[in-house]
Design an enzyme around this catalytic site. Structure first.
Site, short mmCIF file in Angstrom:
data_model
loop_
_atom_site.label_atom_id
_atom_site.label_comp_id
_atom_site.label_asym_id
_atom_site.label_seq_id
_atom_site.Cartn_x
_atom_site.Cartn_y
_atom_site.Cartn_z
N ARG A 113 2.71 -9.11 11.27
CA ARG A 113 2.45 -7.67 11.24
C ARG A 113 1.03 -7.39 11.75
O ARG A 113 0.27 -8.33 11.98
CB ARG A 113 2.65 -7.14 9.82
CG ARG A 113 1.75 -7.81 8.81
CD ARG A 113 2.03 -7.34 7.38
NE ARG A 113 1.22 -8.08 6.42
CZ ARG A 113 1.28 -7.89 5.11
NH1 ARG A 113 2.11 -7.01 4.60
NH2 ARG A 113 0.51 -8.59 4.30
N ASN A 151 0.42 0.70 6.18
CA ASN A 151 0.13 -0.20 5.07
C ASN A 151 -1.19 -0.90 5.35
O ASN A 151 -1.31 -1.65 6.30
CB ASN A 151 1.23 -1.25 4.93
CG ASN A 151 1.13 -2.00 3.62
OD1 ASN A 151 1.25 -1.42 2.55
ND2 ASN A 151 0.90 -3.31 3.69
N GLU A 152 -2.17 -0.59 4.50
CA GLU A 152 -3.47 -1.26 4.57
C GLU A 152 -4.07 -1.22 5.98
O GLU A 152 -4.23 -2.26 6.65
CB GLU A 152 -3.35 -2.71 4.07
CG GLU A 152 -2.95 -2.78 2.60
CD GLU A 152 -3.03 -4.18 2.01
OE1 GLU A 152 -2.94 -5.15 2.78
OE2 GLU A 152 -3.17 -4.28 0.78
N GLU A 308 -0.76 -1.32 -5.35
CA GLU A 308 -0.30 -2.72 -5.42
C GLU A 308 -1.26 -3.52 -6.28
O GLU A 308 -2.48 -3.34 -6.18
CB GLU A 308 -0.32 -3.39 -4.05
CG GLU A 308 0.64 -2.87 -3.03
CD GLU A 308 0.50 -3.66 -1.71
OE1 GLU A 308 0.06 -4.82 -1.74
OE2 GLU A 308 0.82 -3.08 -0.67
N GLU A 356 5.57 -14.63 2.45
CA GLU A 356 5.13 -14.31 1.09
C GLU A 356 6.12 -14.76 0.02
O GLU A 356 6.15 -14.18 -1.07
CB GLU A 356 4.85 -12.81 0.99
CG GLU A 356 3.76 -12.41 1.97
CD GLU A 356 3.28 -10.98 1.84
OE1 GLU A 356 2.06 -10.76 1.85
OE2 GLU A 356 4.15 -10.09 1.75
N LYS A 357 6.85 -15.81 0.33
CA LYS A 357 7.90 -16.22 -0.62
C LYS A 357 7.35 -16.84 -1.90
O LYS A 357 8.04 -16.91 -2.91
CB LYS A 357 8.91 -17.15 0.04
CG LYS A 357 8.33 -18.36 0.73
CD LYS A 357 9.44 -19.09 1.48
CE LYS A 357 8.88 -20.14 2.41
NZ LYS A 357 8.10 -19.54 3.53
C1 GLA Z 1 -1.04 -6.67 0.67
C2 GLA Z 1 0.09 -6.01 1.41
C3 GLA Z 1 1.44 -6.38 0.90
C4 GLA Z 1 1.49 -7.85 0.55
C5 GLA Z 1 0.42 -8.14 -0.46
C6 GLA Z 1 0.45 -9.59 -0.94
O1 GLA Z 1 -1.51 -5.89 -0.34
O2 GLA Z 1 0.01 -4.61 1.44
O3 GLA Z 1 2.40 -6.07 1.89
O4 GLA Z 1 1.28 -8.59 1.69
O5 GLA Z 1 -0.83 -7.93 0.14
O6 GLA Z 1 -0.55 -9.84 -1.87
#
Ligand code: GLA
Length: 763
Positions: A113, A151-152, A308, A356-357
């Site tokens: 990503r 996202n971020e 998060e 991220e599994k």
């Molecule tokens: C970030 C991302 C999530 C995920 C988490 C894992 O915060 O926004 O998509 O990757 O990290 O800790």
């Protein structure tokens, strides 16, 4: 501002939901279990772009329609995302010039990503288009209560050094500087003969052979923030054509250095943040508190959303430690205590594949038979009882100055010592105040600070003249200002303010600095005669109105001032010319997560055995019973000493501490508590700050161990015990939110436990 809060009532509970990773039959299990856990909000569709638009201009919303309808039928609300942080593979192939390029000139690969150039016009078009499709389709869906753009921003592609970015940077520079002569002046390009003849000649700060123009680097950092903000605005404005629901994007405060969140603050309808503990730190909960306080401050004091965090281990640190028993609960409630109206996680169900599994989730691979699942359900039930806290505010008397530009500038190359570290100094001051049970706000140095009793500038290397005047006015008007070394040195272009250091702060501090004397690695110098020890920095201070509170007694500046005070009418400005450590009660390591399973059961010896084998963990250290003994006793003996007198009308007498203060001022004019090396935790920065807090009239709980986190939010008092021993807090009365018990007097918080008291009658 579009409506907030987003839910009809209560604290939002849930997390990122990625149902596209699972067959549809699993979705029914998901919503059933969400109900069981008390989940009321999920963030949906964050990484869905390639499914929604499998080929350019070809759309398929069937799956998203079905899952939103299913969630709606189950009463789970949706924070609907635009999926623009992860463009589809076809996009990358169709637009090779939109690829991310790093500082060394490498074209960054796909298969991940965030792999795009933030200044790409192709990206802008494609992202705007998918955002429009989503907003127009779901704006009226009853399940959708807010929008989660992207996202971020800036997490993995904060800066791009491609030619498209270079061109956009030049346009940005034209806007900022007007003509190239102004740019040359701002950046000081006569140095090394680096004068530009036109904006066309400017390149982004790609890898250079040796020290690069710092003005160029700072402007590029600012430009990059603006490039991401422009992307956010485009999508937000598209959404606003269809919907008046709140729009957010998840920040990463304070762990995404390139993003200046003061610049971002006004762009979102509600500030939301992602926070992950650094598992290497035994005191991660203090860094968490800092993050939450800074997030609240970026939100202008309004409630914010924890978008998060993790139920347990992450997967991206060198050693991904699972959270200790009770830690997820403590973390979650600490965020709420400090202003969050939500507890959301990454992610709902653990992924079976992909990068991220091994990341924890609300529903772990171990399933519903796990302790983690039980904890998730229990937390949901507790949050259900905390609804009345929503919307309330945290008030602080003390502010810490935080400026991302100063953070960037301080850490550019070729500073007087490699040990200058913005985070290290801010965290040292923050920790000292946290351990003194003082809740702080963070402020930009140009902000209105007139309402604070004490303002601390731990690392303000870059400080504009206007900001310095702001600090000066504050102290002159009766405020109390503390400044740490190497502050007020340069302006916004990294040009040294004229005259001796510390330039624009000389007047307010009543001193100048003739020479820096950074210390060798691990070298320390003593100061005063009460055991204070400085690291990293020493310097030759010349007094010009201020008086010395402590002198260096060792090192290159022995016999010269190390801590000074400049009286300014009712206010005062202090200066600390070296790095003092915060120090903790008894240095017993008791801030490590506690080994007990929960507050009602005795510690599980098997867990202790495990940890006792690993001497590398701070959590193994046996707490010092002497200090905990202090903590549970009432030092004043009057049964109600612990609370802040100004708020409760109770006298907060703590003989141990007040006795020190009553010694009067030391020979240099600072209240005597600076001498309190005899009181545990009184040495070093805490001792110095304690004296200044008293002088500034900052009230706070007394007589509590520094493992007890004490936060007041509106009518609620949050007591979070990070230690191994029970702590009795006096002066808190009201109703226990979780147990409905009436607390007429003292409240005992079990080891590792959290008690939230709603004060009777909302007093
Ligand atoms: C970030 C991302 C999530 C995920 C988490 C894992 O915060 O926004 O998509 O990757 O990290 O800790």
């Amino acid at each position: 501002m579009p409506g907030y809060p987003v839910l009809p009532e209560g604290i939002a509970y849930g997390g990122d939901y990625n149902p596209e990773q699972w067959p549809e039959e699993v979705w029914h299990d998901d919503v059933r279990l969400m109900r069981e856990a008390g989940v009321n909000l999920v963030s949906l569709g964050i990484f869905n772009w390639s499914l929604l638009e499998p080929a350019e201009g070809v759309y398929d919303f069937g799956r998203l329609d079905r899952i939103i309808d299913l969630l709606d039928a189950s009463g789970v609300k949706v924070d609907l995302a635009t999926p623009t942080s992860s463009p589809p593979v076809w996009f990358r192939k169709a637009h090779p010039d939109s690829r991310l390029v790093d500082r060394e000139g490498h074209v960054i690969a796909g298969g991940s990503r965030h792999s795009f150039c933030p200044s790409s016009p192709h990206y802008a078009t494609a992202a705007g288009r998918i955002a429009e499709r989503i907003a127009s389709r779901y704006a009226s869906h009853p399940a959708v209560v807010m929008w989660h753009v992207h996202n971020e921003y800036g997490w993995a592609n904060a800066q791009c050094y491609c030619e498209t970015s270079a061109e956009a940077f030049r346009d940005w520079l034209r806007e900022r500087h007007g003509d190239v002569g102004a740019l040359n002046t701002a950046w000081g390009t006569t140095f090394w003969g680096l004068t530009y003849g036109s904006f066309e000649e400017v390149e982004p700060p790609r890898v250079a052979p040796v020290g690069q123009l710092t003005g160029l680097q700072l402007d590029f950092a600012r430009f990059c923030v603006d490039a991401h903000i422009a992307n956010f605005r485009r999508e937000r404005d598209v959404i606003r054509r269809f919907s008046d629901l709140p729009v957010t994007t998840n920040f990463m405060i304070p762990n995404c250095r390139p993003m200046d969140y003061w610049r971002w603050a006004g762009e979102v309808d509600v500030v939301s943040n992602d926070h992950y503990l650094d598992a290497a730190r035994a005191d991660g909960h203090i860094e968490l508190a800092l993050a939450a306080d800074l997030t609240r401050s970026v939100a202008g004091g309004r409630p914010w959303m924890l978008m998060e965090h993790s139920t347990g281990a992450v997967n991206w640190q060198p050693r991904n430690l699972a959270k200790r028993p009770g830690e997820m609960r403590r973390n979650s409630l600490a965020h709420v205590a400090r202003g969050s109206d939500s507890v959301l996680f990454f992610q709902w169900r653990a992924s079976r594949y992909g990068a991220e599994k091994f990341h924890s989730a609300m529903l772990p691979h171990a399933g519903t038979g796990s302790e983690l699942w039980n904890d998730v359900v229990a937390l949901g039930a507790e949050l259900g009882k905390l609804g009345r806290v929503r919307g309330s505010r945290v008030e602080a008397d003390v502010a810490l100055v935080w400026d991302w530009e100063s953070y960037w500038a301080l850490e550019l190359e070729w500073r007087p010592t490699a040990d200058l570290d913005f985070r290290e100094r801010v965290e040292a001051f923050y920790e000292a105040l946290w351990r003194e049970h003082v809740t702080v706000d963070f402020v930009h140095p140009s902000a209105d600070i007139s309402g604070y009793k004490l303002v601390v500038a731990p690392s303000s290397y870059l400080l504009t003249e206007a900001s310095a005047k702001n600090l000066h006015r504050y102290a002159e008007a009766g405020g109390h200002l503390v400044v740490s070394y190497f502050s007020g040195i340069v302006d916004e272009n990294d040009t040294i303010h004229s005259g001796p250091y510390p330039g624009v702060l000389r007047e307010v501090l009543g001193l100048s600095v003739e020479e820096f004397h950074p210390l060798r690695e691990n070298e320390t110098v003593a100061l005063g005669d009460h055991g204070l020890t400085g690291r990293i920095w020493s310097e030759r201070v010349r007094l010009a109105g201020a008086h010395a509170v402590q002198d260096f007694t060792e090192g290159p500046d022995a016999g010269h001032p190390a801590v000074t005070c400049h009286e300014l009418g009712a206010g005062a400005a202090w200066y600390i010319a070296t790095a003092l450590d915060p120090s903790r009660d008894g240095d017993d390591g008791s801030t490590a997560p506690d080994p007990s399973r929960d507050e009602d059961t005795a510690p599980d010896p098997s867990r202790d055995e495990d940890t006792a084998l690993d001497s590398s963990r701070g959590s193994d250290v046996i707490p010092d019973p002497s200090h905990d003994g202090d903590a549970v006793s009432d030092p004043a003996g009057d049964g109600d000493a612990a609370l802040d007198p100004s708020r409760d009308g109770e006298a907060a007498s703590d003989p141990a501490r007040d006795g020190d203060v009553a010694e009067g001022r030391d020979s240099h004019g600072l209240p005597g508590a600076i001498h309190d090396g005899g009181v545990a935790g009184g040495r070093e920065l805490r001792g110095v700050l304690r004296a200044i807090l008293d002088r500034a009239g900052v009230s706070r709980p007394r007589g509590l161990p520094d493992t007890l986190e004490f936060v007041r939010r509106g009518d609620h008092v949050f007591l979070i015990n990070h230690g191994h021993e029970p702590v009795t807090v006096r002066g808190v009365s009201g109703t226990g939110v979780f147990d409905d018990a009436e607390y007429p007097g003292p409240v005992t918080v079990p080891p590792g436990g959290v008690t939230v008291v709603e004060r009777a009658g909302g007093a």
